[in-house]
Design a protein around this motif. Structure first.
Motif, PDB file in Angstrom:
ATOM      1  N   ALA A  67      -5.457   3.347  -6.190  1.00  0.00           N
ATOM      2  CA  ALA A  67      -6.247   2.870  -4.957  1.00  0.00           C
ATOM      3  C   ALA A  67      -7.912   2.870  -5.411  1.00  0.00           C
ATOM      4  O   ALA A  67      -8.655   2.210  -5.257  1.00  0.00           O
ATOM      5  CB  ALA A  67      -5.930   3.337  -3.695  1.00  0.00           C
TER       6      ALA A  67
ATOM      7  N   PRO B 267       1.215   5.551   0.736  1.00  0.00           N
ATOM      8  CA  PRO B 267       0.806   6.410   1.634  1.00  0.00           C
ATOM      9  C   PRO B 267      -0.665   7.073   1.551  1.00  0.00           C
ATOM     10  O   PRO B 267      -0.788   7.182   0.346  1.00  0.00           O
ATOM     11  CB  PRO B 267       1.799   7.506   1.551  1.00  0.00           C
ATOM     12  CG  PRO B 267       3.037   6.946   0.936  1.00  0.00           C
ATOM     13  CD  PRO B 267       2.489   5.954   0.064  1.00  0.00           C
ATOM     14  N   GLY B 268      -1.343   6.962   2.433  1.00  0.00           N
ATOM     15  CA  GLY B 268      -2.661   7.420   2.573  1.00  0.00           C
ATOM     16  C   GLY B 268      -3.851   6.333   1.815  1.00  0.00           C
ATOM     17  O   GLY B 268      -5.090   6.754   1.922  1.00  0.00           O
ATOM     18  N   VAL B 269      -3.551   5.153   1.671  1.00  0.00           N
ATOM     19  CA  VAL B 269      -4.385   4.346   1.416  1.00  0.00           C
ATOM     20  C   VAL B 269      -4.924   3.339   2.599  1.00  0.00           C
ATOM     21  O   VAL B 269      -3.953   2.730   3.371  1.00  0.00           O
ATOM     22  CB  VAL B 269      -3.621   3.239   0.275  1.00  0.00           C
ATOM     23  CG1 VAL B 269      -4.852   2.212  -0.082  1.00  0.00           C
ATOM     24  CG2 VAL B 269      -3.259   3.935  -1.071  1.00  0.00           C
ATOM     25  N   ASN B 270      -5.956   3.453   3.124  1.00  0.00           N
ATOM     26  CA  ASN B 270      -6.579   2.950   4.067  1.00  0.00           C
ATOM     27  C   ASN B 270      -7.869   1.712   3.745  1.00  0.00           C
ATOM     28  O   ASN B 270      -8.258   1.351   4.834  1.00  0.00           O
ATOM     29  CB  ASN B 270      -6.819   3.815   5.141  1.00  0.00           C
ATOM     30  CG  ASN B 270      -7.650   4.866   4.709  1.00  0.00           C
ATOM     31  OD1 ASN B 270      -8.618   4.796   3.867  1.00  0.00           O
ATOM     32  ND2 ASN B 270      -7.740   6.110   5.203  1.00  0.00           N
ATOM     33  N   ARG B 271      -8.211   1.987   2.729  1.00  0.00           N
ATOM     34  CA  ARG B 271      -9.364   0.993   2.424  1.00  0.00           C
ATOM     35  C   ARG B 271      -8.905  -0.375   2.154  1.00  0.00           C
ATOM     36  O   ARG B 271     -10.029  -1.311   1.906  1.00  0.00           O
ATOM     37  CB  ARG B 271     -10.213   1.625   1.279  1.00  0.00           C
ATOM     38  CG  ARG B 271     -10.819   3.071   1.481  1.00  0.00           C
ATOM     39  CD  ARG B 271     -11.949   3.215   0.383  1.00  0.00           C
ATOM     40  NE  ARG B 271     -11.439   2.961  -0.865  1.00  0.00           N
ATOM     41  CZ  ARG B 271     -11.862   2.389  -1.958  1.00  0.00           C
ATOM     42  NH1 ARG B 271     -12.457   1.361  -1.464  1.00  0.00           N
ATOM     43  NH2 ARG B 271     -11.377   2.438  -2.914  1.00  0.00           N
TER      44      ARG B 271
ATOM     45  N   GLN C 159      -5.142  -8.675   0.350  1.00  0.00           N
ATOM     46  CA  GLN C 159      -6.450  -8.716   0.182  1.00  0.00           C
ATOM     47  C   GLN C 159      -6.908  -9.036  -1.366  1.00  0.00           C
ATOM     48  O   GLN C 159      -6.393  -8.621  -2.158  1.00  0.00           O
ATOM     49  CB  GLN C 159      -7.143  -7.495   0.764  1.00  0.00           C
ATOM     50  CG  GLN C 159      -8.641  -7.355   0.628  1.00  0.00           C
ATOM     51  CD  GLN C 159      -9.235  -6.296   1.265  1.00  0.00           C
ATOM     52  OE1 GLN C 159      -8.572  -4.962   0.844  1.00  0.00           O
ATOM     53  NE2 GLN C 159     -10.202  -6.353   2.305  1.00  0.00           N
TER      54      GLN C 159
ATOM     55  N   GLU D 246      -6.050  -3.636   2.369  1.00  0.00           N
ATOM     56  CA  GLU D 246      -4.944  -4.528   3.445  1.00  0.00           C
ATOM     57  C   GLU D 246      -4.255  -5.460   2.378  1.00  0.00           C
ATOM     58  O   GLU D 246      -4.618  -5.854   1.432  1.00  0.00           O
ATOM     59  CB  GLU D 246      -5.672  -5.191   4.209  1.00  0.00           C
ATOM     60  CG  GLU D 246      -6.493  -4.630   5.414  1.00  0.00           C
ATOM     61  CD  GLU D 246      -7.101  -5.165   6.398  1.00  0.00           C
ATOM     62  OE1 GLU D 246      -6.923  -6.641   6.218  1.00  0.00           O
ATOM     63  OE2 GLU D 246      -7.944  -4.796   7.370  1.00  0.00           O
ATOM     64  N   GLU D 247      -3.019  -5.482   2.663  1.00  0.00           N
ATOM     65  CA  GLU D 247      -2.061  -6.551   2.229  1.00  0.00           C
ATOM     66  C   GLU D 247      -2.823  -7.826   2.213  1.00  0.00           C
ATOM     67  O   GLU D 247      -3.215  -8.291   3.295  1.00  0.00           O
ATOM     68  CB  GLU D 247      -0.722  -6.431   2.703  1.00  0.00           C
ATOM     69  CG  GLU D 247       0.008  -5.303   2.551  1.00  0.00           C
ATOM     70  CD  GLU D 247       1.569  -5.122   3.042  1.00  0.00           C
ATOM     71  OE1 GLU D 247       1.859  -6.297   3.430  1.00  0.00           O
ATOM     72  OE2 GLU D 247       2.294  -4.186   3.028  1.00  0.00           O
TER      73      GLU D 247
ATOM     74  N   LEU E  59       0.800  -1.323  -0.079  1.00  0.00           N
ATOM     75  CA  LEU E  59      -0.214   0.016   0.093  1.00  0.00           C
ATOM     76  C   LEU E  59       0.807   1.217   0.238  1.00  0.00           C
ATOM     77  O   LEU E  59       1.990   1.163   0.906  1.00  0.00           O
ATOM     78  CB  LEU E  59      -0.874   0.144   1.062  1.00  0.00           C
ATOM     79  CG  LEU E  59      -1.830  -1.341   1.560  1.00  0.00           C
ATOM     80  CD1 LEU E  59      -2.660  -1.196   2.789  1.00  0.00           C
ATOM     81  CD2 LEU E  59      -2.688  -1.311   0.393  1.00  0.00           C
TER      82      LEU E  59
END
Length: 335
Positions: free
Chosen positions: A109, A76-80, A85, A82-83, A74
């Motif tokens: 993303a 920076p800034g990607v939070n929707r 997935q 997960e590794e 991921l």
């Protein structure tokens, strides 16, 4: 390094090469995915040949905007996400900026959707472009609803078949138009209410007969060219004629005046209208996912090709003989 398809010159399928390329690390708002399967689309053939709506800005260039895979890293800034997935990549970015014909690829993303449980990689690579195109035009923009009729040419394409399924899901009536009788039985099996063989029948006259003289609320046209004037005669008053492709490769004159200025809406559409709008994409993803879970939606797979045979995959697409979607499968490290 990752095996990646690139082309160093504009041309036919033979210009594509399988090369070792560093996919790079994901930057802000980006994700690195391990690609498992790739959806092959006509836009990629047009881009590679220099005839797409967007020109190639630099060479060597990459290809591919639709795939299924697994998140590896991921930015920076990607939070929707997960590794690890499982995800699908939906076409929403420029082919000049990213490409997924590869073992591993960095993508935005914003172009990712979660792959529903039970959806395998081939399905995850084949379902989004067809169904989001059909949903975005006919439902999101057009407002198709129960009781409407939609006429579909190039009905045996991935998008055409998705439009048949989408129309049935909302209670509309899909009428498929095909050039010859060879694919008619299969179109009926996929849910077309009627199949019109263009080589044998006056298409608008048959549509008017089937609709009691009313005409179709929608025409979903992948061919364009001179046939626009003919299909316009099949549109109901106030109906919409969507142009989402130009397979004919031929120009056409606006026919409204020659037809007596009917209440006829002519509109272009690309799925980017949906996939580049977060709210529209959210609704489209919910629509497609529910269709997959309920069994109403499924991609019709024509053939599978390994990444090493990408040239053959594009030649098959250029032949126009396919019924449904062409998918390329990726086996990391294969020779």
């Amino acid at each position: 390094m990752a095996r990646t398809i690139r082309f160093h010159e504009i041309g036919g399928p033979e210009v594509m090469r399988l090369e070792d390329v560093d996919p790079g690390r994901p930057g802000p708002g980006e994700v690195l995915i391990r690609v498992e399967a790739i959806g092959v689309n006509r836009a990629e053939a047009l881009f590679r040949s220099g005839s797409y709506i967007e020109p190639v800005r630099k060479l060597p260039a990459r290809l591919g905007t639709e795939a299924a895979g697994v998140v590896e890293a991921l930015g920076p800034g990607v939070n929707r996400f997960e590794e690890g997935q499982a995800v699908s990549v939906v076409p929403s970015f420029s082919a000049n900026d990213y490409g997924v014909y590869a073992e591993r690829a960095v993508v935005p993303a914003a172009a990712l959707v979660h792959r529903p449980d039970g959806v395998d990689a081939v399905t995850g690579a084949a379902v989004w472009m067809p169904y989001v195109t059909a949903y975005g035009a006919l439902v999101e923009v057009g407002g198709m609803r129960a009781g409407d009729t939609v006429v579909l040419n190039a009905a045996s394409s991935g998008v055409g078949l998705a439009a048949v399924h989408t129309a049935n899901r909302v209670g509309a009536t899909p009428i498929a138009v095909t050039r010859t009788r060879a694919k008619a039985r299969r179109l009926l099996d996929e849910g077309a209410a009627e199949v019109i063989v263009a080589a044998e029948t006056d298409v608008p006259r048959r549509v008017l007969a089937l609709t009691g003289g009313r005409g179709a609320e929608f025409v979903f046209d992948a061919v364009a060219g001179p046939g626009v004037a003919e299909l316009a005669r099949a549109v109901a008053p106030g109906g919409t004629h969507f142009l989402y492709g130009g397979l004919s490769g031929l120009p056409f004159a606006y026919p409204g005046f020659d037809l007596g200025m009917p209440a006829w809406n002519l509109r272009t559409y690309t799925m980017l209208e949906t996939t580049r709008d977060p709210e529209r994409l959210r609704r489209a993803a919910a629509f497609v996912t529910s269709g997959l879970r309920g069994g109403a939606f499924r991609p019709v797979i024509d053939r599978l090709f390994p990444l090493e045979e990408i040239v053959q995959a594009h030649r098959h697409m250029d032949s126009g003989d396919q019924f449904g979607k062409i998918v390329v499968t990726v086996r990391p490290g294969a020779s």
